[in-house]
Design a protein around this motif. Structure first.
Motif, PDB file in Angstrom:
ATOM      1  N   LYS A   1       2.882   7.454  -4.489  1.00  0.00           N
ATOM      2  CA  LYS A   1       2.498   7.955  -5.813  1.00  0.00           C
ATOM      3  C   LYS A   1       1.467   9.083  -5.659  1.00  0.00           C
ATOM      4  CE  LYS A   1       1.017   5.424 -10.001  1.00  0.00           C
ATOM      5  NZ  LYS A   1       0.647   4.048 -10.429  1.00  0.00           N
ATOM      6  N   GLN A   2       0.476   8.872  -4.795  1.00  0.00           N
ATOM      7  CA  GLN A   2      -0.568   9.881  -4.566  1.00  0.00           C
ATOM      8  C   GLN A   2       0.020  11.136  -3.925  1.00  0.00           C
ATOM      9  OE1 GLN A   2      -2.943   9.192  -6.381  1.00  0.00           O
ATOM     10  NE2 GLN A   2      -4.677   8.348  -5.271  1.00  0.00           N
TER      11      GLN A   2
ATOM     12  N   LYS B   1       1.710  13.014  -6.615  1.00  0.00           N
ATOM     13  CA  LYS B   1       0.695  13.575  -7.516  1.00  0.00           C
ATOM     14  C   LYS B   1       0.081  14.837  -6.934  1.00  0.00           C
ATOM     15  CE  LYS B   1      -1.642   9.930 -10.049  1.00  0.00           C
ATOM     16  NZ  LYS B   1      -2.852   9.102  -9.981  1.00  0.00           N
ATOM     17  N   ALA B   2      -0.093  14.843  -5.607  1.00  0.00           N
ATOM     18  CA  ALA B   2      -0.709  15.997  -4.949  1.00  0.00           C
ATOM     19  C   ALA B   2       0.268  17.169  -4.857  1.00  0.00           C
ATOM     20  CB  ALA B   2      -1.205  15.601  -3.566  1.00  0.00           C
TER      21      ALA B   2
ATOM     22  N   PRO C   1       3.673   2.112  -1.784  1.00  0.00           N
ATOM     23  CA  PRO C   1       3.982   2.701  -3.092  1.00  0.00           C
ATOM     24  C   PRO C   1       2.808   3.466  -3.706  1.00  0.00           C
ATOM     25  CG  PRO C   1       4.900   0.503  -2.948  1.00  0.00           C
ATOM     26  CD  PRO C   1       4.062   0.689  -1.716  1.00  0.00           C
ATOM     27  N   VAL C   2       1.581   2.977  -3.512  1.00  0.00           N
ATOM     28  CA  VAL C   2       0.411   3.697  -4.040  1.00  0.00           C
ATOM     29  C   VAL C   2       0.253   5.025  -3.304  1.00  0.00           C
ATOM     30  CG1 VAL C   2      -2.094   3.620  -4.429  1.00  0.00           C
ATOM     31  CG2 VAL C   2      -0.744   1.528  -4.644  1.00  0.00           C
TER      32      VAL C   2
ATOM     33  N   GLN D   1       9.077  -2.216  -5.328  1.00  0.00           N
ATOM     34  CA  GLN D   1       8.109  -1.579  -4.417  1.00  0.00           C
ATOM     35  C   GLN D   1       8.773  -1.239  -3.081  1.00  0.00           C
ATOM     36  OE1 GLN D   1       3.825  -2.506  -6.083  1.00  0.00           O
ATOM     37  NE2 GLN D   1       4.302  -3.848  -4.383  1.00  0.00           N
TER      38      GLN D   1
ATOM     39  N   SER E   1      -4.741   3.724   0.440  1.00  0.00           N
ATOM     40  CA  SER E   1      -3.476   4.439   0.250  1.00  0.00           C
ATOM     41  C   SER E   1      -3.663   5.945   0.127  1.00  0.00           C
ATOM     42  CB  SER E   1      -2.771   3.905  -0.990  1.00  0.00           C
ATOM     43  OG  SER E   1      -2.399   2.563  -0.780  1.00  0.00           O
ATOM     44  N   THR E   2      -4.781   6.375  -0.482  1.00  0.00           N
ATOM     45  CA  THR E   2      -4.989   7.817  -0.659  1.00  0.00           C
ATOM     46  C   THR E   2      -5.217   8.494   0.692  1.00  0.00           C
ATOM     47  OG1 THR E   2      -5.832   7.498  -2.869  1.00  0.00           O
ATOM     48  CG2 THR E   2      -6.411   9.564  -1.794  1.00  0.00           C
TER      49      THR E   2
ATOM     50  N   THR F   1       0.826  -1.212   0.000  1.00  0.00           N
ATOM     51  CA  THR F   1       0.000   0.000   0.000  1.00  0.00           C
ATOM     52  C   THR F   1       0.860   1.263   0.000  1.00  0.00           C
ATOM     53  OG1 THR F   1      -0.117  -0.043   2.416  1.00  0.00           O
ATOM     54  CG2 THR F   1      -1.877  -1.159   1.222  1.00  0.00           C
TER      55      THR F   1
ATOM     56  N   ILE G   1      -7.047  13.264  -4.604  1.00  0.00           N
ATOM     57  CA  ILE G   1      -5.781  13.954  -4.875  1.00  0.00           C
ATOM     58  C   ILE G   1      -5.965  14.988  -5.997  1.00  0.00           C
ATOM     59  CG2 ILE G   1      -3.405  13.610  -5.723  1.00  0.00           C
ATOM     60  CD1 ILE G   1      -3.817  12.632  -2.814  1.00  0.00           C
TER      61      ILE G   1
ATOM     62  N   THR H   1       1.844  -1.063  -9.236  1.00  0.00           N
ATOM     63  CA  THR H   1       0.845  -0.026  -8.998  1.00  0.00           C
ATOM     64  C   THR H   1       0.275   0.459 -10.328  1.00  0.00           C
ATOM     65  OG1 THR H   1       2.543   1.712  -9.024  1.00  0.00           O
ATOM     66  CG2 THR H   1       1.997   0.781  -6.888  1.00  0.00           C
TER      67      THR H   1
ATOM     68  N   GLU I   1      -5.669  19.037  -5.813  1.00  0.00           N
ATOM     69  CA  GLU I   1      -4.882  19.776  -6.805  1.00  0.00           C
ATOM     70  C   GLU I   1      -5.709  20.896  -7.428  1.00  0.00           C
ATOM     71  OE1 GLU I   1      -3.541  16.493  -9.366  1.00  0.00           O
ATOM     72  OE2 GLU I   1      -1.919  17.845  -9.936  1.00  0.00           O
TER      73      GLU I   1
ATOM     74  N   GLU J   1      -6.196  -0.416  -2.176  1.00  0.00           N
ATOM     75  CA  GLU J   1      -6.835   0.560  -3.055  1.00  0.00           C
ATOM     76  C   GLU J   1      -6.765   0.077  -4.502  1.00  0.00           C
ATOM     77  OE1 GLU J   1      -6.446   4.462  -1.306  1.00  0.00           O
ATOM     78  OE2 GLU J   1      -5.849   5.213  -3.257  1.00  0.00           O
ATOM     79  N   HIS J   2      -5.877  -0.922  -4.699  1.00  0.00           N
ATOM     80  CA  HIS J   2      -5.734  -1.527  -6.020  1.00  0.00           C
ATOM     81  C   HIS J   2      -7.078  -2.088  -6.513  1.00  0.00           C
ATOM     82  CE1 HIS J   2      -2.131  -1.774  -3.552  1.00  0.00           C
ATOM     83  NE2 HIS J   2      -1.368  -1.854  -4.621  1.00  0.00           N
TER      84      HIS J   2
ATOM     85  N   ALA K   1      -1.933   8.750   2.285  1.00  0.00           N
ATOM     86  CA  ALA K   1      -1.147   9.849   1.720  1.00  0.00           C
ATOM     87  C   ALA K   1      -1.597  11.180   2.313  1.00  0.00           C
ATOM     88  CB  ALA K   1      -1.296   9.873   0.194  1.00  0.00           C
TER      89      ALA K   1
END
Lengths: 420, 163
Positions: A44-45, A48-49, A40-41, A78, A141-142, A38, B155, B28, B159, B68-69, A145
């Protein structure tokens, strides 16, 4: 306004005097957690943010436990993503091979979580820490994050179900039998969105390892969290480990519960969840003849020292049945070392079992014990969904360490009394 | 926001292990995850699913692991909406966070059949089974949740709102 234990912890972290079920709140977190799947996801988020730094590196933990030691190149990548992120962000609570253990055994052991804490983790079994009187719950994961970025998370305050425990369980009957019995009663969505709170004079007869196992599987009833009151045993466990001061929250006498169950621990029997849901529970009279190919003793549910002691008591001087691959996985390095010191490691190896480095591995069909077509496994893990441990036609029977060890000796689902 | 597609039907307690088995969690990549979506419950799903299609299931959809996958795989496979009697709580939160529309509507679940063409106005929460010519009303999400979903997840929403 009367509140439950869970509600009091949420209110305190939201800076509110009181909260009620259904209320939406934003609360400060004591710790956010992720693993090598979880994490790595979440990272990534996070990128991204456009986030640059975590709110507080001391409140982030990353544990490389699921596919570690790395099972393949992709898994290695990972872990590397998490390792690089931890270094870049100055996250000290990054646990790699050599230091790592299964996250939900490791964090309490390291004193990173404790009574009164509010914890989210990108792993559904984060609810384990309720054993320490914390409010802890799994997220994706989000959310993890966002928790890293802000140190906060929004929650819908849960209603609660009360479980009142009485009496003392019989030898070899413990937390796993209790929680499987509970899930067999409530069903896999019986506690959906709710807290499961455990009370009663029976609590004192449950070891910390029992309580961890119980809270660990609260999610298998759909619950948001499971929680025990803090008592002398909890304080003794945290003493010398927990880095902060314990904050003890007791439910108000007139706290509201949606429903209430009374459970006589002395009447509990060995309880096993048959495929393919944790609610399909059966006691020995209903088992029938289930021949098995593999036994797994370990996981965030049952990989602690008392679990290994129970297994060793049964395996001592005996051999596992030929053809039953028996895989024993201490949950952390400290549990592993203790198992060596107490002579448990030797008992296991002489019995024909293998003793693995800590890993979540087989529980989720990752590595270290994948099942082939049609194979059956008795496992002390927490899920027996279709394909969970390997081939889509394989079967997982969830049981306590004592039942798993007895089953390894007999080559079929068996009780300790059939062996001893 | 309006969606439309054909229905894939499943029962109760569809867990995240069958939605995306752990053996594929060493990536991912949305595309790779989508390639194995629903593999252990419906081996032909990936071959048959088309952009816009709808999943209709019974109780406790998405129970189990917090991965979340799972909603990512469903969304990336082209599914535009999941309708169920109820959702497991982590899956529910994750779906909103990654921008996968979901609705709870027992009436729709009771009546809609596999293969039907369903359209939905997510703002109104009105689900129409065009094959049957019947509509069902679900409780729509409040506007702030709808904005998160239409922005493509939490996210992207953060943004956007920071611009």
């Amino acid at each position: 306004m009367a509140m439950t234990m869970s509600q009091k912890i949420l209110a305190a972290h939201a800076g509110l005097d009181e909260v009620k079920a259904g209320q939406l709140i934003e609360a400060d977190l004591d710790l956010v957690l992720a693993n090598d799947i979880t994490g790595p996801v979440a990272i990534k988020q996070f990128a991204k943010a456009g986030a640059k730094a975590v709110a507080d590196p001391a409140k982030v933990a990353l544990v490389m436990d699921h596919f570690a030691p790395n099972k393949d190149i992709k898994s290695a990548q990972q872990c590397k993503t998490c390792r690089d992120f931890a270094a870049e962000q100055g996250i000290e609570n990054f646990f790699d091979v050599g230091e790592m253990g299964i996250e939900h055994a490791l964090l309490p052991e390291k004193g990173l979580v404790g009574a009164g804490d509010l914890v989210i983790g990108a792993d559904s079994h984060t609810c384990t820490y309720g054993a320490l009187g914390a409010f802890s719950t799994g997220v994706g994961s989000t959310d993890m994050a966002a928790g890293m970025m802000t140190g906060k998370c929004w929650f819908k305050v849960p209603a609660a179900i009360k479980f009142v425990l009485h009496g003392k369980p019989k030898k070899f009957i413990g937390g796993k039998d209790l929680i499987l019995h509970v899930i067999g009663t409530t069903g896999v969505d019986g506690a959906l969105y709710k807290s499961m709170e455990f009370y009663g004079d029976g609590v004192k007869h449950l070891t910390m390892d029992d309580r961890f196992a119980v809270c660990n599987m609260a999610i298998e009833a759909g619950a948001k969290n499971g929680i025990f009151p803090v008592d002398a045993l909890t304080l003794e466990y945290m003493n010398g480990r927990f880095k902060r001061s314990p904050r003890i929250y007791m439910a108000d006498d007139d706290a509201e519960f949606e429903s209430e169950y009374e459970i006589d621990l002395s009447a509990l029997d060995y309880t096993v969840a048959f495929p393919h849901l944790p609610e399909n529970t059966k006691t020995p009279g209903e088992w029938g003849e289930i021949k098995i190919d593999q036994v797994v003793i370990g996981s965030c549910t049952n990989g602690r020292i008392s679990d290994l002691r129970a297994a060793a008591e049964i395996l001592k001087g005996r051999k596992v049945k030929k053809g039953v691959r028996t895989i024993i996985i201490p949950a952390t390095q400290a549990v592993y070392l203790q198992a060596i010191k107490e002579g448990l490691a030797e008992i296991f190896v002489r019995a024909g079992a293998v003793l693995s480095t800590p890993t979540c591995g087989p529980c989720l069909g990752g590595h270290m014990g994948i099942l082939a077509e049609g194979e059956k496994c008795v496992s002390t893990t927490n899920r027996n969904f279709v394909g969970r441990m390997g081939h889509v036609t394989s079967e997982v029977y969830l049981a306590s360490p004592a039942v798993a060890a007895a089953s390894a000796v007999e080559g079929r689902l068996a009780t300790p009394e059939e062996v001893l | 926001m309006k969606v439309r597609g054909r229905v894939f039907r499943y029962g109760s307690d569809v867990d995240t292990d069958v939605i995306i088995p752990a053996r594929y969690l060493n990536t991912t990549s949305e595309k790779e995850l989508a390639a194995h979506c629903m593999e252990d419950i419906d081996g032909t799903f990936v071959k048959n699913v088309r952009p816009g299609d709808v999943i209709v299931a019974e109780d406790n959809f998405g129970c189990g692991s917090s991965r979340e996958h799972a909603p990512i795989a469903i969304k990336a496979s082209g599914v535009s909406l999941v309708i169920a009697n109820s959702f497991a709580r982590i899956f529910y939160r994750n779906s909103i966070n990654i921008g996968l529309p979901i609705l709870e509507c027992p009436e729709a679940v009771k009546n809609i059949s596999a293969g039907d063409v369903v359209s939905c106005d997510l703002d109104e929460g009105v689900i129409t089974d065009e094959s049957m010519g019947k509509s069902f009303k679900a409780e729509p999400f409040p506007p702030f949740i709808r904005r998160i979903i239409s922005d493509g997840g939490l996210i992207k929403h953060i943004e956007k709102s920071q611009k």
